[in-house]
Motif scaffolding. Structure first.
Motif, PDB file in Angstrom:
ATOM      1  N   PHE A 336       0.826  -1.208   0.000  1.00  0.00           N
ATOM      2  CA  PHE A 336       0.000   0.000   0.000  1.00  0.00           C
ATOM      3  C   PHE A 336       0.862   1.261   0.000  1.00  0.00           C
ATOM      4  O   PHE A 336       0.601   2.204  -0.756  1.00  0.00           O
ATOM      5  CB  PHE A 336      -0.920  -0.012   1.214  1.00  0.00           C
ATOM      6  CG  PHE A 336      -1.809   1.198   1.315  1.00  0.00           C
ATOM      7  CD1 PHE A 336      -2.894   1.361   0.467  1.00  0.00           C
ATOM      8  CD2 PHE A 336      -1.555   2.185   2.271  1.00  0.00           C
ATOM      9  CE1 PHE A 336      -3.709   2.487   0.554  1.00  0.00           C
ATOM     10  CE2 PHE A 336      -2.367   3.296   2.369  1.00  0.00           C
ATOM     11  CZ  PHE A 336      -3.444   3.446   1.502  1.00  0.00           C
ATOM     12  N   VAL A 337       1.887   1.316   0.837  1.00  0.00           N
ATOM     13  CA  VAL A 337       2.708   2.530   0.907  1.00  0.00           C
ATOM     14  C   VAL A 337       3.701   2.616  -0.251  1.00  0.00           C
ATOM     15  O   VAL A 337       4.254   3.676  -0.524  1.00  0.00           O
ATOM     16  CB  VAL A 337       3.471   2.619   2.249  1.00  0.00           C
ATOM     17  CG1 VAL A 337       2.509   2.675   3.407  1.00  0.00           C
ATOM     18  CG2 VAL A 337       4.451   1.463   2.422  1.00  0.00           C
ATOM     19  N   ARG A 338       3.920   1.494  -0.965  1.00  0.00           N
ATOM     20  CA  ARG A 338       4.867   1.499  -2.073  1.00  0.00           C
ATOM     21  C   ARG A 338       4.206   1.758  -3.430  1.00  0.00           C
ATOM     22  O   ARG A 338       4.863   2.172  -4.376  1.00  0.00           O
ATOM     23  CB  ARG A 338       5.596   0.139  -2.151  1.00  0.00           C
ATOM     24  CG  ARG A 338       6.620  -0.088  -1.062  1.00  0.00           C
ATOM     25  CD  ARG A 338       7.797   0.847  -1.220  1.00  0.00           C
ATOM     26  NE  ARG A 338       8.475   0.629  -2.497  1.00  0.00           N
ATOM     27  CZ  ARG A 338       9.285   1.529  -3.066  1.00  0.00           C
ATOM     28  NH1 ARG A 338       9.481   2.691  -2.495  1.00  0.00           N
ATOM     29  NH2 ARG A 338       9.884   1.261  -4.206  1.00  0.00           N
ATOM     30  N   THR A 339       2.911   1.514  -3.558  1.00  0.00           N
ATOM     31  CA  THR A 339       2.285   1.639  -4.876  1.00  0.00           C
ATOM     32  C   THR A 339       2.319   3.078  -5.367  1.00  0.00           C
ATOM     33  O   THR A 339       2.042   4.015  -4.610  1.00  0.00           O
ATOM     34  CB  THR A 339       0.828   1.124  -4.851  1.00  0.00           C
ATOM     35  OG1 THR A 339       0.299   1.198  -6.165  1.00  0.00           O
ATOM     36  CG2 THR A 339      -0.041   1.929  -3.903  1.00  0.00           C
ATOM     37  N   ARG A 340       2.653   3.281  -6.619  1.00  0.00           N
ATOM     38  CA  ARG A 340       2.669   4.619  -7.202  1.00  0.00           C
ATOM     39  C   ARG A 340       1.878   4.674  -8.509  1.00  0.00           C
ATOM     40  O   ARG A 340       1.862   5.687  -9.194  1.00  0.00           O
ATOM     41  CB  ARG A 340       4.104   5.089  -7.439  1.00  0.00           C
ATOM     42  CG  ARG A 340       4.910   4.239  -8.385  1.00  0.00           C
ATOM     43  CD  ARG A 340       6.327   4.754  -8.520  1.00  0.00           C
ATOM     44  NE  ARG A 340       6.380   6.096  -9.061  1.00  0.00           N
ATOM     45  CZ  ARG A 340       7.491   6.838  -9.137  1.00  0.00           C
ATOM     46  NH1 ARG A 340       8.617   6.352  -8.657  1.00  0.00           N
ATOM     47  NH2 ARG A 340       7.463   8.031  -9.668  1.00  0.00           N
ATOM     48  N   HIS A 341       1.229   3.587  -8.879  1.00  0.00           N
ATOM     49  CA  HIS A 341       0.480   3.537 -10.139  1.00  0.00           C
ATOM     50  C   HIS A 341      -1.012   3.336  -9.904  1.00  0.00           C
ATOM     51  O   HIS A 341      -1.737   3.001 -10.829  1.00  0.00           O
ATOM     52  CB  HIS A 341       1.015   2.405 -11.016  1.00  0.00           C
ATOM     53  CG  HIS A 341       2.473   2.530 -11.338  1.00  0.00           C
ATOM     54  ND1 HIS A 341       3.002   3.594 -12.021  1.00  0.00           N
ATOM     55  CD2 HIS A 341       3.524   1.715 -11.050  1.00  0.00           C
ATOM     56  CE1 HIS A 341       4.307   3.433 -12.145  1.00  0.00           C
ATOM     57  NE2 HIS A 341       4.657   2.304 -11.557  1.00  0.00           N
ATOM     58  N   SER A 342      -1.457   3.536  -8.672  1.00  0.00           N
ATOM     59  CA  SER A 342      -2.850   3.222  -8.347  1.00  0.00           C
ATOM     60  C   SER A 342      -3.685   4.444  -8.003  1.00  0.00           C
ATOM     61  O   SER A 342      -4.911   4.377  -8.038  1.00  0.00           O
ATOM     62  CB  SER A 342      -2.895   2.241  -7.167  1.00  0.00           C
ATOM     63  OG  SER A 342      -2.160   1.071  -7.451  1.00  0.00           O
ATOM     64  N   PHE A 343      -3.033   5.556  -7.687  1.00  0.00           N
ATOM     65  CA  PHE A 343      -3.789   6.715  -7.215  1.00  0.00           C
ATOM     66  C   PHE A 343      -3.347   7.991  -7.937  1.00  0.00           C
ATOM     67  O   PHE A 343      -2.189   8.119  -8.349  1.00  0.00           O
ATOM     68  CB  PHE A 343      -3.601   6.900  -5.705  1.00  0.00           C
ATOM     69  CG  PHE A 343      -3.879   5.658  -4.907  1.00  0.00           C
ATOM     70  CD1 PHE A 343      -5.172   5.165  -4.783  1.00  0.00           C
ATOM     71  CD2 PHE A 343      -2.846   4.961  -4.295  1.00  0.00           C
ATOM     72  CE1 PHE A 343      -5.424   4.013  -4.060  1.00  0.00           C
ATOM     73  CE2 PHE A 343      -3.085   3.817  -3.564  1.00  0.00           C
ATOM     74  CZ  PHE A 343      -4.387   3.334  -3.449  1.00  0.00           C
ATOM     75  N   GLY A 344      -4.264   8.933  -8.055  1.00  0.00           N
ATOM     76  CA  GLY A 344      -3.949  10.237  -8.621  1.00  0.00           C
ATOM     77  C   GLY A 344      -3.361  10.147 -10.015  1.00  0.00           C
ATOM     78  O   GLY A 344      -3.893   9.468 -10.895  1.00  0.00           O
ATOM     79  N   ASN A 345      -2.225  10.809 -10.196  1.00  0.00           N
ATOM     80  CA  ASN A 345      -1.547  10.829 -11.498  1.00  0.00           C
ATOM     81  C   ASN A 345      -0.458   9.763 -11.611  1.00  0.00           C
ATOM     82  O   ASN A 345       0.433   9.863 -12.459  1.00  0.00           O
ATOM     83  CB  ASN A 345      -0.943  12.216 -11.745  1.00  0.00           C
ATOM     84  CG  ASN A 345      -2.003  13.289 -11.849  1.00  0.00           C
ATOM     85  OD1 ASN A 345      -3.056  13.071 -12.436  1.00  0.00           O
ATOM     86  ND2 ASN A 345      -1.740  14.450 -11.264  1.00  0.00           N
ATOM     87  N   HIS A 346      -0.507   8.801 -10.731  1.00  0.00           N
ATOM     88  CA  HIS A 346       0.437   7.668 -10.743  1.00  0.00           C
ATOM     89  C   HIS A 346       1.880   8.119 -10.515  1.00  0.00           C
ATOM     90  O   HIS A 346       2.816   7.502 -11.022  1.00  0.00           O
ATOM     91  CB  HIS A 346       0.350   6.904 -12.078  1.00  0.00           C
ATOM     92  CG  HIS A 346      -0.986   6.297 -12.329  1.00  0.00           C
ATOM     93  ND1 HIS A 346      -1.232   5.452 -13.387  1.00  0.00           N
ATOM     94  CD2 HIS A 346      -2.166   6.397 -11.672  1.00  0.00           C
ATOM     95  CE1 HIS A 346      -2.511   5.072 -13.383  1.00  0.00           C
ATOM     96  NE2 HIS A 346      -3.087   5.649 -12.330  1.00  0.00           N
ATOM     97  N   GLY A 347       2.067   9.168  -9.754  1.00  0.00           N
ATOM     98  CA  GLY A 347       3.409   9.676  -9.497  1.00  0.00           C
ATOM     99  C   GLY A 347       3.774   9.605  -8.027  1.00  0.00           C
ATOM    100  O   GLY A 347       2.986   9.194  -7.174  1.00  0.00           O
ATOM    101  N   ASP A 348       5.001  10.047  -7.731  1.00  0.00           N
ATOM    102  CA  ASP A 348       5.506   9.962  -6.369  1.00  0.00           C
ATOM    103  C   ASP A 348       4.775  10.922  -5.436  1.00  0.00           C
ATOM    104  O   ASP A 348       4.620  10.633  -4.242  1.00  0.00           O
ATOM    105  CB  ASP A 348       7.007  10.259  -6.349  1.00  0.00           C
ATOM    106  CG  ASP A 348       7.658   9.849  -5.039  1.00  0.00           C
ATOM    107  OD1 ASP A 348       7.478   8.689  -4.632  1.00  0.00           O
ATOM    108  OD2 ASP A 348       8.322  10.690  -4.412  1.00  0.00           O
ATOM    109  N   LEU A 349       4.314  12.063  -5.945  1.00  0.00           N
ATOM    110  CA  LEU A 349       3.605  13.014  -5.112  1.00  0.00           C
ATOM    111  C   LEU A 349       2.286  12.433  -4.603  1.00  0.00           C
ATOM    112  O   LEU A 349       1.884  12.688  -3.463  1.00  0.00           O
ATOM    113  CB  LEU A 349       3.349  14.318  -5.875  1.00  0.00           C
ATOM    114  CG  LEU A 349       4.604  15.106  -6.274  1.00  0.00           C
ATOM    115  CD1 LEU A 349       4.209  16.365  -7.032  1.00  0.00           C
ATOM    116  CD2 LEU A 349       5.440  15.466  -5.053  1.00  0.00           C
TER     117      LEU A 349
END
Length: 602
Positions: A336-349
């Motif tokens: 959950f804390v590592r995913t970056r392609h599941s929320f918002g614009n799929h970025g680190d922010l």
């Protein structure tokens, strides 16, 4: 030994022996698998037997100890320092003494041991100890606050420490100053099952970074996330080697923030110096964990509640959950804390926002009665956390961490604000993958933190103190030609003292200003020291430079003759003619979240 594998005969497990009941003040016997929250057992709970020690003397005057159960029945004598079978003497007695009385019993104003009354106030204090931050720190501090001396030695053996030298603060805390603690989550892979995360063979970079700023009056806190992909300058830093020697690691320009750790042999002290370079805030201490710690800690707390606004199936992080509320731990928590392609614009922010929600939820979980009323669970949290933690030597013992917990426990959850450093897409990249500071917003946010201004509305004594300081700016002002000042540079802008003197003389008419070059020591904040009979000069200079009331340092004796005021430029100084005063309110459009409110990841 991990957080679950206990019960070996050669390992000390205080959670399965005598522990303090926070409600009664008595010590209770806990055997293996006792308590309703012990995982992995179907055995009935072992009764908890409150007991107390009573010193008696035998015929030859030698001191012996008897114990009584909750009904007052004497259970049999045992010589001090010796056990009497499986239900012998309470271990670690000397560590349970307090300043108010022996064996951990605090006495009330009437002389009666407080442990025999309903102790609501201590419970409230322990509950507040959970509120000051999320993640690793809360686990450690809560556990240590109830553990006692016997646990200190155990936890001390768990901790890993790093000597960061002058980058940190050798004192645990300073009563007259804010506290800045840098929480670092690295991409170093340790532990079984973590092969799919992070860079293979990585020594650990600054992957997740939160600067936790606690106000001077301890009424509020700001948790500021710093993007790992922020392009910045990393200053020179000194790293202490294993053999005790020191190595100077040269700085570098226009690189990602995450390279401040691990790259070129840099340690967490280098990351602390980089944070100071960016924000102007000196970092007092750091706490660092890796991927495996997220799994262990989320499991130790009994899972963390999250909310998904939509179903998530991420092949990279392996997170696969339907929409709605879930309690995650172990692998799912890390995913959950590592995913970056599941929320918002799929970025680190957007991932940063998710991590902030996770930490806020963790705080609320630790507030729950199911955690607070379970000494066994608190022990598990502290044990797992100290095994996972690497900290600076300034807080590198269980006792120091507990002292820090007591100081920071005053912050209420509703006054903890999560924010992210304001950034823009890197204009130097055709397809931006990194970010740069948005100075129009970041400078104001950093100025607020340097000026110790809360991001939430807080009623406190601090406001009265601030009003008193601001009153120093009110009154008559001397003519520019009568202002006499010596200027020192204690900040990070090279040549700032000379540039300021040139500006004062040419632009403001302060001809009696002198460049005194570098200050004896670095300064976080700009200060103006003056005598009472120089107050009109000080007000005039403060108006020219935009100094806040907090910068005014009035002495107690009048100046004599041609004595000049002393202006020391700090890290908050950006340049001659640029006001230092921070805004009173958060600039618009700065991302914020409150630790007291639950949100769904979108």
């Amino acid at each position: 030994m991990d957080a679950q594998s206990r019960g070996r005969a050669d390992e000390f497990d205080p959670a399965d022996q005598w522990v303090l009941n926070p409600h009664t003040g008595d010590y209770e016997l806990r055997l293996n698998n006792s308590g309703g929250d012990s995982a992995g057992t179907s055995q009935p709970s072992t009764p908890r037997i409150p007991r107390r020690r009573e010193p008696v003397r035998d015929g030859d005057g030698e001191r012996r100890t008897t114990t009584r159960d909750s009904g007052g029945e004497r259970r049999g004598p045992a010589r001090d320092g010796q056990g009497s079978g499986p239900r012998g003497e309470v271990p670690g007695q000397r560590g349970r003494r307090s300043a108010n009385g022996p064996r951990g019993q605090e006495r009330s104003g009437h002389g009666e041991p407080a442990g025999r009354r309903s102790r609501k106030a201590p419970k409230a204090r322990r509950k507040k100890a959970l509120l000051w931050t999320g993640g690793t720190m809360a686990f450690v501090l809560v556990g240590l606050s109830v553990g006692g001396y016997a646990l200190y030695q155990h936890f001390n053996g768990n901790l890993n420490t790093v000597d960061v030298g002058g980058a940190g603060n050798k004192n645990v805390f300073d009563n007259d100053a804010p506290i800045n603690i840098l929480i670092i989550g690295t991409d170093k892979r340790t532990g079984k099952g973590n092969e799919g995360y992070g860079d293979k063979g990585s020594v650990g970079h600054a992957d997740t970074n939160i600067l936790f700023h606690v106000s001077e009056d301890r009424t509020n806190a700001t948790a500021l996330s710093i993007p790992r992909d922020l392009i910045t300058n990393i200053p020179d830093c000194t790293v202490k080697q294993d053999d005790g020697t020191e190595k100077l690691v040269p700085g570098t320009s226009n690189v990602r923030f995450n390279q401040s750790l691990g790259q070129e042999g840099r340690n967490a002290g280098c990351t602390m110096e980089t944070v100071r370079e960016i924000t102007g805030l000196k970092v007092d201490h750091f706490m660092m964990v890796d991927f495996n710690a997220v799994k262990e800690l989320s499991t130790a707390v009994g899972g963390v509640e999250i909310c998904l606004a939509k179903p998530v199936k991420d092949p990279d992080s392996h997170l696969d959950l339907p929409a709605g509320e879930h309690r995650v731990q172990g692998e799912d928590a890390l995913a959950f804390v590592r995913t970056r392609h599941s929320f918002g614009n799929h970025g680190d922010l957007d991932r940063i926002k998710v991590q902030q929600q996770f930490i806020a939820s963790m705080i609320r979980q630790m507030q729950s009665d199911s955690t607070l009323t379970s000494p066994t669970k608190l022990y598990k949290l502290a044990d797992a956390a100290t095994k996972a933690l690497t900290v600076d030597t300034g807080i590198g013992t269980g006792k120091k961490l507990a002292a820090l917990a007591q100081e920071l426990s005053k912050v209420n959850t509703k006054n903890i604000t999560f924010a992210t450093v304001p950034v823009l897409d890197n204009p130097a990249e055709k397809t931006p993958v990194t970010v740069v500071l948005n100075p129009a917003k970041s400078d104001q946010l950093f100025a607020m933190m340097r000026d110790d201004t809360s991001l939430t509305e807080v009623k406190s004594k601090k406001k009265a103190a601030k009003s008193k300081q601001d009153a120093l700016l009110k009154g008559s002002k001397a003519a520019a030609g009568d202002v006499r000042v010596d200027v020192y540079n204690g900040g990070k802008v090279p040549g700032a003292a000379q540039a300021t003197v040139t500006w004062l003389q040419n632009e403001q008419g302060v001809l009696k200003s002198t460049n005194k070059a570098n200050a004896p020591a670095k300064a976080t904040k700009t200060t103006l020291e003056y005598a009472p009979n120089q107050a009109d000069q000080a007000r005039a200079l403060a108006a020219m430079m935009g100094l806040p009331g907090s910068a005014m340092k009035q002495g107690t004796t009048d100046a004599e003759g041609l004595q000049a005021m002393v202006l020391t430029l700090g890290d908050d100084f950006k340049g001659a003619g640029t006001p230092i005063t921070g805004p009173a309110k958060v600039p618009a459009d700065i991302q914020q979240a409150n630790a007291d409110k639950a949100e769904c990841a979108k």
